[in-house]
Scaffold this active site. Structure first.
Site, PDB file in Angstrom:
ATOM      1  CB  CYS A   1     -35.498 -50.251  -9.514  1.00 52.80           C
ATOM      2  SG  CYS A   1     -35.731 -51.809 -10.357  1.00 52.80           S
TER       3      CYS A   1
ATOM      4  CB  CYS B   1     -38.359 -48.778 -13.710  1.00 54.95           C
ATOM      5  SG  CYS B   1     -36.875 -49.691 -13.504  1.00 54.95           S
TER       6      CYS B   1
ATOM      7  CD  GLU C   1     -10.580 -34.377 -24.447  1.00 50.83           C
ATOM      8  OE1 GLU C   1     -10.632 -34.804 -23.128  1.00 50.83           O
ATOM      9  OE2 GLU C   1     -11.464 -33.500 -24.543  1.00 50.83           O
TER      10      GLU C   1
ATOM     11  CG  ASP D   1     -28.776 -42.070 -14.470  1.00 52.75           C
ATOM     12  OD1 ASP D   1     -29.413 -43.090 -14.129  1.00 52.75           O
ATOM     13  OD2 ASP D   1     -27.666 -41.856 -14.295  1.00 52.75           O
TER      14      ASP D   1
ATOM     15  CG  ASP E   1     -26.282 -39.089 -19.599  1.00 50.23           C
ATOM     16  OD1 ASP E   1     -27.018 -40.011 -19.509  1.00 50.23           O
ATOM     17  OD2 ASP E   1     -25.261 -38.708 -19.289  1.00 50.23           O
TER      18      ASP E   1
ATOM     19  N   GLY F   1     -29.203 -46.283 -18.217  1.00 48.20           N
ATOM     20  CA  GLY F   1     -29.689 -45.156 -18.927  1.00 48.20           C
ATOM     21  C   GLY F   1     -29.356 -45.299 -20.520  1.00 48.20           C
TER      22      GLY F   1
ATOM     23  CG  HIS G   1     -20.339 -32.104 -20.581  1.00 55.34           C
ATOM     24  ND1 HIS G   1     -20.126 -32.746 -19.299  1.00 55.34           N
ATOM     25  CD2 HIS G   1     -20.793 -30.893 -20.341  1.00 55.34           C
ATOM     26  CE1 HIS G   1     -20.584 -31.950 -18.455  1.00 55.34           C
ATOM     27  NE2 HIS G   1     -20.888 -30.810 -18.926  1.00 55.34           N
TER      28      HIS G   1
ATOM     29  CG  HIS H   1     -25.194 -42.366 -23.145  1.00 52.13           C
ATOM     30  ND1 HIS H   1     -23.722 -42.864 -22.907  1.00 52.13           N
ATOM     31  CD2 HIS H   1     -25.767 -41.869 -21.825  1.00 52.13           C
ATOM     32  CE1 HIS H   1     -23.606 -43.062 -21.855  1.00 52.13           C
ATOM     33  NE2 HIS H   1     -24.639 -42.173 -20.984  1.00 52.13           N
TER      34      HIS H   1
END
Length: 456
Positions: A155, A164, A74, A144, A142, A197, A356, A199
């Site tokens: 931030c 950061c 998919e 973030d 993941d 972020g 997901h 992955h």
């Protein structure tokens, strides 16, 4: 990362927003628009590499190849005007490339491999639970940076700076080490999300075939941070001794980062509200009162040249070490503070479920214009998100001929070339070699099984 993934059936794909940084060195006006994107997909996006990755060796001529494999994957497109297309599937690399070029998606998400072509899923809707179901999917993670807002002060939200961003570097180092050393995975791809972020795609065959329960167990293995904005204590380290993985993470990565970088970059002890947050994590009123008194007094009289954050952290550690001989439960307090501030914070739901979606590498983030480039975990501390190629910069390089290349690939003439070469050489080629060996082994095993059954 809620804004950069979508669960099964969801169409509320939020895309985080940020103004792109002005470019000063290219001939193309900075920004993001569909016309720029059309050129990018037409000239720079590595369609063939993405197809070879998603095929996992099943695009060859070996009789053991499953030629339906890629067609059961998919893809999801987010188009202009918030049009969201799920369950896209393609029969070939040219089919995928044609669709991407025609539809020009602002974002491409990758989902699982299903038991049937996802575009034909409605034909199987009446067949019960097994009529249309995911059968393979990379194990994904993941991280973030907005989930660290309670421990970073430079931030907030989707904004990121070089003070950061090292929190993401720590996440890569800790998780990558655990995946390789503790679970034996080898084919791991880290990708910058384009803004705030990272992955992680674990692509080993044994990882792709994990069920949801097994994925949840692996995700929970990495889970330490369990607090929320109302929790005084974000981390609880159980047992008489740290788990070997946590002990290794603390010694090799977390402690050095916290004391060598985070203390000073975030000024954790320079302001009363910040050190009070840390004092709240200490379950001993005598210790907290003593420390608070020392720091308030030193604020009035201190002439030390030592950084105040380093000095106060040293005082805290010494005080807790002395008090731990009298008060049960203080022995782990220093470690818990470090873990609370520096340990990776995962979006657990992304890792737990096969269905997901996760943004594809080499997409362009529509709010920053930056490419979602791979990150080499072996030198991730050198990665600087502010220098990642932007869409406008790449098109400017194409127009102005900034780069020179002996190859025929357009991307090799731009600053995207380094990222594509890394993807090919250090990730894709070893992965496909392993996949072909697995296909060969599986095919030979089936042949042997067939021979054995005939002999009976």
């Amino acid at each position: 990362m809620t804004g950069e993934e979508a669960g099964n059936g969801r169409d509320d794909m939020l895309i985080d927003g940020c103004e792109s940084e002005p470019s000063q060195e290219n001939a193309v006006p900075d920004g993001f628009n569909v016309d720029y994107l059309k050129v990018y997909y037409g000239k720079l996006f590595p369609h063939d590499d993405m197809f070879r990755w998603m095929s996992y060796g099943n695009d060859g001529k070996h009789p053991g190849c499953d030629h339906s494999y890629f067609g059961r994957r998919e893809f999801s497109f987010t188009l202009d005007n918030d049009i969201y297309l799920r369950f896209q599937s393609f029969n070939s690399a040219s089919d995928m490339e044609k669709s991407i070029n025609e539809k020009c998606p602002l974002k491409i998400d990758i989902g699982p491999v299903y038991n049937v072509d996802p575009a034909k899923r409605h034909a199987y809707a009446q067949d019960g639970d097994n009529g249309f179901t995911p059968v393979e999917r990379e194990l994904v993670f993941d991280v973030d940076i907005s989930d660290y807002d309670d421990v970073r002060y430079c931030c907030s939200g989707a904004d990121v700076c070089l003070d950061c961003w090292p929190l993401m570097t720590v996440a890569i180092k800790v998780i990558d080490s655990g995946l390789r050393d503790d679970f034996g995975f080898n084919h791991i791809l880290w990708v910058y999300s384009g803004r705030r972020g990272v992955h992680c795609w674990v692509c080993d065959g044994k990882a792709r075939r994990l069920n949801n329960e097994q994925r949840a167990a692996i995700a929970d293995y990495f889970r330490v941070y369990k607090g929320n904005e109302n929790s005084q204590k974000k981390v609880t380290l159980m047992g008489h001794a740290l788990h070997p993985f946590l002990a290794r993470s603390y010694t090799d990565v977390l402690q050095k980062f916290f004391e060598g970088k985070l203390l000073c970059s975030q000024k954790l002890f320079s302001h009363e509200d910040r050190f009070e947050k840390i004092l709240e994590m200490i379950p001993d009123e005598t210790a907290t009162s003593e420390l608070r008194g020392k720091w308030q007094e030193s604020r009035r009289t201190s002439i030390s040249k030592e950084d105040i954050n380093v000095a106060r952290w040293g005082t805290l550690k010494k005080t807790l070490q002395l008090r731990s001989k009298k008060v049960l439960g203080l022995g782990r307090c220093v470690e818990e503070i470090v873990f609370s501030y520096a340990y990776p914070r995962l979006d657990m739901e992304v890792s737990k479920h096969m269905n997901h979606l996760l943004k594809a590498p080499f997409c362009i983030h529509p709010k920053t214009g930056r490419v979602c480039v791979p990150i080499d975990p072996d030198c991730c501390e050198e990665f600087d998100p502010t220098t990642v190629p932007t869409l406008a910069k790449l098109l400017g390089e194409l127009n102005m001929g900034v780069m020179r290349s002996d190859g025929n690939d357009e991307w090799d003439k731009t600053s995207l070339g380094k990222s594509v070469r890394y993807f090919r050489s250090y990730f894709l080629q070893p992965l496909l070699k392993s996949c072909k060996e697995e296909i060969e082994s599986s095919y030979n095993a089936k042949l042997q099984e067939s021979k054995n059954s005939l002999s009976w």
